[in-house]
Design a protein around this motif. Sequence first.
Motif, PDB file in Angstrom:
ATOM      1  N   GLY A   1       0.802  -1.213   0.000  1.00 22.02           N
ATOM      2  CA  GLY A   1       0.000   0.000   0.000  1.00 22.02           C
ATOM      3  C   GLY A   1       0.835   1.263   0.000  1.00 22.02           C
ATOM      4  N   LEU A   2       0.253   2.344   0.549  1.00 26.01           N
ATOM      5  CA  LEU A   2       0.850   3.673   0.461  1.00 26.01           C
ATOM      6  C   LEU A   2       1.963   3.919   1.484  1.00 26.01           C
ATOM      7  N   GLY A   3       2.181   3.007   2.385  1.00 26.93           N
ATOM      8  CA  GLY A   3       3.317   3.133   3.286  1.00 26.93           C
ATOM      9  C   GLY A   3       3.027   3.795   4.618  1.00 26.93           C
ATOM     10  N   GLU A   4       1.833   4.350   4.810  1.00 25.11           N
ATOM     11  CA  GLU A   4       1.531   5.037   6.067  1.00 25.11           C
ATOM     12  C   GLU A   4       1.540   4.068   7.249  1.00 25.11           C
ATOM     13  N   ALA A   5       1.284   2.799   6.997  1.00 32.06           N
ATOM     14  CA  ALA A   5       1.267   1.816   8.088  1.00 32.06           C
ATOM     15  C   ALA A   5       2.651   1.654   8.718  1.00 32.06           C
ATOM     16  N   ILE A   6       3.719   1.882   7.925  1.00 32.19           N
ATOM     17  CA  ILE A   6       5.072   1.837   8.488  1.00 32.19           C
ATOM     18  C   ILE A   6       5.298   3.054   9.364  1.00 32.19           C
TER      19      ILE A   6
ATOM     20  N   GLN B   1       2.035   0.528  12.517  1.00 35.15           N
ATOM     21  CA  GLN B   1       0.944  -0.450  12.607  1.00 35.15           C
ATOM     22  C   GLN B   1       1.327  -1.828  12.085  1.00 35.15           C
ATOM     23  N   VAL B   2       2.427  -1.935  11.355  1.00 34.75           N
ATOM     24  CA  VAL B   2       2.832  -3.235  10.821  1.00 34.75           C
ATOM     25  C   VAL B   2       4.307  -3.470  11.098  1.00 34.75           C
TER      26      VAL B   2
ATOM     27  N   ILE C   1      11.079 -11.389   6.516  1.00 35.90           N
ATOM     28  CA  ILE C   1       9.719 -11.118   6.057  1.00 35.90           C
ATOM     29  C   ILE C   1       8.805 -10.900   7.261  1.00 35.90           C
ATOM     30  N   GLY C   2       8.220  -9.684   7.379  1.00 39.35           N
ATOM     31  CA  GLY C   2       7.306  -9.377   8.464  1.00 39.35           C
ATOM     32  C   GLY C   2       5.889  -9.837   8.147  1.00 39.35           C
ATOM     33  N   THR C   3       5.044  -9.812   9.168  1.00 39.04           N
ATOM     34  CA  THR C   3       3.623 -10.115   8.980  1.00 39.04           C
ATOM     35  C   THR C   3       2.880  -8.799   8.807  1.00 39.04           C
ATOM     36  N   LYS C   4       2.470  -8.512   7.591  1.00 39.59           N
ATOM     37  CA  LYS C   4       1.926  -7.189   7.245  1.00 39.59           C
ATOM     38  C   LYS C   4       0.404  -7.285   7.209  1.00 39.59           C
ATOM     39  N   THR C   5      -0.240  -7.008   8.332  1.00 43.47           N
ATOM     40  CA  THR C   5      -1.681  -7.236   8.446  1.00 43.47           C
ATOM     41  C   THR C   5      -2.514  -6.057   7.962  1.00 43.47           C
ATOM     42  N   VAL C   6      -1.927  -4.851   7.884  1.00 48.08           N
ATOM     43  CA  VAL C   6      -2.680  -3.637   7.552  1.00 48.08           C
ATOM     44  C   VAL C   6      -1.961  -2.889   6.437  1.00 48.08           C
ATOM     45  N   MET C   7      -2.726  -2.260   5.542  1.00 50.70           N
ATOM     46  CA  MET C   7      -2.134  -1.393   4.526  1.00 50.70           C
ATOM     47  C   MET C   7      -3.038  -0.184   4.303  1.00 50.70           C
ATOM     48  N   THR C   8      -2.416   0.926   3.896  1.00 45.42           N
ATOM     49  CA  THR C   8      -3.145   2.154   3.594  1.00 45.42           C
ATOM     50  C   THR C   8      -3.430   2.185   2.097  1.00 45.42           C
ATOM     51  N   VAL C   9      -4.716   2.398   1.738  1.00 39.78           N
ATOM     52  CA  VAL C   9      -5.105   2.395   0.326  1.00 39.78           C
ATOM     53  C   VAL C   9      -5.969   3.618   0.032  1.00 39.78           C
TER      54      VAL C   9
ATOM     55  N   THR D   1      -9.207   5.670  -1.327  1.00 33.04           N
ATOM     56  CA  THR D   1     -10.656   5.482  -1.433  1.00 33.04           C
ATOM     57  C   THR D   1     -11.223   6.668  -2.218  1.00 33.04           C
ATOM     58  N   ALA D   2     -12.509   6.658  -2.443  1.00 33.84           N
ATOM     59  CA  ALA D   2     -13.134   7.747  -3.201  1.00 33.84           C
ATOM     60  C   ALA D   2     -12.991   9.081  -2.493  1.00 33.84           C
ATOM     61  N   SER D   3     -12.909   9.073  -1.145  1.00 33.87           N
ATOM     62  CA  SER D   3     -12.869  10.324  -0.393  1.00 33.87           C
ATOM     63  C   SER D   3     -11.556  10.588   0.312  1.00 33.87           C
ATOM     64  N   GLY D   4     -10.566   9.748   0.115  1.00 35.14           N
ATOM     65  CA  GLY D   4      -9.280   9.950   0.792  1.00 35.14           C
ATOM     66  C   GLY D   4      -8.498   8.661   0.881  1.00 35.14           C
ATOM     67  N   THR D   5      -8.125   8.268   2.075  1.00 28.77           N
ATOM     68  CA  THR D   5      -7.424   7.000   2.287  1.00 28.77           C
ATOM     69  C   THR D   5      -8.007   6.307   3.511  1.00 28.77           C
ATOM     70  N   GLU D   6      -7.751   5.007   3.623  1.00 30.10           N
ATOM     71  CA  GLU D   6      -8.184   4.266   4.801  1.00 30.10           C
ATOM     72  C   GLU D   6      -7.280   3.054   5.000  1.00 30.10           C
ATOM     73  N   GLU D   7      -7.315   2.543   6.218  1.00 29.09           N
ATOM     74  CA  GLU D   7      -6.574   1.328   6.531  1.00 29.09           C
ATOM     75  C   GLU D   7      -7.452   0.113   6.209  1.00 29.09           C
ATOM     76  N   GLN D   8      -6.876  -0.838   5.498  1.00 32.01           N
ATOM     77  CA  GLN D   8      -7.584  -2.073   5.178  1.00 32.01           C
ATOM     78  C   GLN D   8      -6.726  -3.267   5.578  1.00 32.01           C
ATOM     79  N   SER D   9      -7.383  -4.384   5.808  1.00 34.96           N
ATOM     80  CA  SER D   9      -6.644  -5.610   6.117  1.00 34.96           C
ATOM     81  C   SER D   9      -5.971  -6.144   4.867  1.00 34.96           C
ATOM     82  N   VAL D  10      -4.754  -6.598   5.024  1.00 26.46           N
ATOM     83  CA  VAL D  10      -4.044  -7.251   3.920  1.00 26.46           C
ATOM     84  C   VAL D  10      -4.598  -8.663   3.773  1.00 26.46           C
ATOM     85  N   PRO D  11      -4.892  -9.088   2.554  1.00 22.91           N
ATOM     86  CA  PRO D  11      -5.352 -10.469   2.366  1.00 22.91           C
ATOM     87  C   PRO D  11      -4.402 -11.459   3.043  1.00 22.91           C
TER      88      PRO D  11
END
Length: 597
Positions: free
Chosen positions: A205-210, A214-215, A234-242, A244-254
């Motif tokens: 994602g956009l890197g804000e989680a680092i 948060q990851v 290799i870390g366990t990266k559970t969250v990423m910043t992506v 959205t239509a109105s800005g950005t949000e944190e989503q779970s990594v598959p």
Amino acid sequence: MLSATDVAIAGGKGANLGELTVSGLPIPAGFVITTNAYNAFVSQNALQEKILAFAQAAANAEASQRQAIATTIRDLFTTGNIDATLQAEILTAYYALQAKATGPVAVRSSATAEDLPSASFAGQQDTFLNIVTEEALLNAIKQCWASLWTARAMTYRQRQGIVPESVSLAVIVQTLVDADSAGIMFTANPTNGRRDQTLINATWGLGEAIVSGQVTPDTVVVDNSTNTIESQDIGTKTVMTVRTASGTEEQSVPTAQQTTPVLSEALALQLSALGSQIQTHYDQPMDIEWAIANDEIHILQARPITALPAEPLQNVTWDPISPKTVWMRRQIVEHMPEPLSPLFEELYIHKGIENTYKDLLGFMGNAVGVSPERMLAIIDIMEDGFANTINGYAYTAGSFKMDFKAIRVILRVYSRIFRFFKMEAFDWENVVVPNYQAITHKWAAANLAETSNDDLLNGIAEMATADSTYWFGSALNLGLSRFLDPTFDRLLRSILFRGALPDSKPGSASFLRGFDSKALDAQADMEALANTIRESETLTALVLNTPAAQLLDALHAEPEAQDILDNIEAYFAAYGHQIYNLDFVDPTQNEDPLAML
């Protein structure tokens, strides 16, 4: 085109991005709203006097009040108006950028007092991602201007000695990289100081989680000399910043992607090569933010690394000071864990300890009826002195050149050892401690600004000698404890007491544990602080996810943390004089709270 010399008008970040763009590096297209625009906005809305008054109030306020002051300043900016001329210039530049690369933009703060070699202001001003309308752009610009006056930023500048009236802020508007992955790259390894390694942190994602902690990102270490990957964690990266239509949000990594490496070997080596190019351009190790979209690398920011450990020593030999002598890390030098500063080595090791040792031998000689000339035989058994340095580290003598004259003197001394109990030089409580405190109090009360350099040097030498005298003065107590403790322990385990003790068979330590001491009190108070933090989910997350070097600033910016900040201040008031190293160039906890944090 902007360059690294344009900090005054573009801020540290904007100047560096201009410099990198001129150098042909892959920087997203954009423009800078200079500090002149900030100054014009402040002037047109008559804010400067109000801001400086609030900043002065924040400098003298308790931690609990600073956040409220910062919020008041922010309101001044958000309710202010960007005049029509400035607004038109901003929108003209914005639509010119849209003509080159349509889509959302990122709006980033760029203060004049950031990205400097001497201080790190990373993360202290605001960034806004995925801005897509004129209204959102103009609002984000005002929010960036306001972020120059957050509680955290004001506190940090105050610590760095940067006066409020000297700062200003530019704003960067850049095409937003819709990143598949992003992260941070250090062209020298900040974990071990090695200049021949590049360390890369990467996440999805956009890197804000680092940035927000948060990851646990992937960590790739590249050997710069061979341009090969040395290690990959290799870390366990559970969250990423992506986006959205109105800005950005944190989503779970598959789930399947959480433990998948972010970077291929080829991309990691491409990043490292760009890092080397940037380091060569600036001629110093750099901290670089990057993003990758469709396997194309973009450099988002570059600044000098401000807290790089010393480069590790290589091919070091540990030869004794004289052939066939033995040197040991024991006794007093165990309290000197790092290489010594030259002044401390000269005044403490070569003058303080040696002179104190000679004086004490003289006192001991008088106590047991041995002349000073004959006592010198004990000094002579240590060819290179009681203490010395190897590769900058302090050692005490571990081998002795014995002869009949020295053996005879030593036997005479030890046969009369109980006379030492009556010597003032070993009367720790009534003589040694008061004498030591008198000298430290004398120099604590001195007006250093009006003291000559010669007197200051003499003062340092006097305190160094007093300190070594204090340590030697405790030798009798320490020696007795080293003798009595194992004796007591053996007695407890003897047939006389073994049957009367609990099944756990406690040793001497069980009887001594829990006695009050300043060190134990400090530990208990620190534990109480930690327990209080654990009671709040917000504070627990903040402490766990914030690097220790940034923790105080983060706490100042958190309204819920004001009581904790007051308790931390009380802790340092009580224990901030404590040290981890006898070398007087090493900071106390008050001077550098990092170890406690």
